[in-house]
Design a protein around this motif. Structure first.
Motif: not given
Ligand SMILES: [Zn+2]
Length: 235
Positions: A20-21, A24, A26, A28-29, A32-33, A74
């Motif tokens: 997990i980042n 990021n 993005d 989409e990322s 996902k995360n 995030s």
């Protein structure tokens, strides 16, 4: 697992997927995360675990400030989704990371935790030792680190932080290389100053031993050091 742990008086926590980042940008990322963290909260809830550790992320060629600002955004989004799905009672714990090009030195993690009063830092002392190339160890450094946690999060949250502890070898350029056992003497950190300082402050953090294969023995060593400091016989 939850029932067995409860019967044995063991508090469970869960580590979200390592990749997990939060830094990021993005979308989409992030989606996902958020899904991975949500699934981690669900699994934690099933077994009565109250804390989920989350890696803060990689710089991805950004400045530390830029990466941290993305991670803050995030994490805010992740918390909103977790709250919305009914997992507001699970404590998310952003972790201090061991490599220099990763987001997650102590101050960065503490700033992430200032987003919401429910967040607790996962302070990995081996990681902080490795990314500082051995500087963050010993009593003086330990006192400074714990003072900093209290300064930024207040005495209540500081007294119950989440934590990983192991000796970790580092490389001069990158930081963390490999986890070691307490018997290996070439690298630190030494657990004794932390145990002494926690006993002196009467704090009750959760410490997970992450030694390389000797977690059971080394966790007992830490427990013994701590009990010695509060004047009780080990075990
Ligand atoms: Zn971790």
């Amino acid at each position: 697992m939850g029932e067995a742990a409860k019967a044995s008086g063991i508090a469970l926590s869960l580590h979200a997927p390592y990749f997990i980042n939060l830094a990021n940008p993005d979308p989409e990322s992030l989606k996902k995360n958020t899904g991975y963290i949500l699934a981690s909260c669900q699994a934690a809830d099933w077994m009565g675990a109250t804390r989920v550790t989350v890696h803060t992320g990689a710089l991805m060629k950004r400045t530390r400030r830029e990466a941290l600002d993305i991670a803050l955004k995030s994490l805010r989004e992740v918390m909103a989704v977790c709250d919305g799905e009914g997992y507001g009672h699970i404590t998310l714990c952003p972790e201090t990371m061991g490599k220099i090009n990763q987001l997650g030195d102590l101050d960065e993690v503490l700033e992430l935790c200032q987003l919401d009063e429910r967040l607790l830092p996962c302070i990995d002392f081996g990681h902080l030792y490795a990314r500082s190339l051995g500087e963050l160890e010993g009593l003086e450094a330990t006192v400074k680190m714990l003072d900093r946690v209290e300064e930024l999060l207040g005495p209540d949250r500081a007294s119950r932080f989440h934590s990983h502890f192991s000796k970790i070898a580092f490389t001069p350029n990158g930081g963390e290389k490999i986890h070691l056992t307490f018997d290996q003497e070439d690298f630190g950190p030494d657990p004794a100053p932390l145990m002494a300082e926690l006993a002196r402050r009467d704090w009750s953090p959760t410490i997970i031993c992450e030694s390389a294969g000797t977690q059971d023995v080394d966790a007992l060593t830490m427990k013994g050091l701590y009990l010695d400091c509060i004047g009780k016989k080990a075990l």
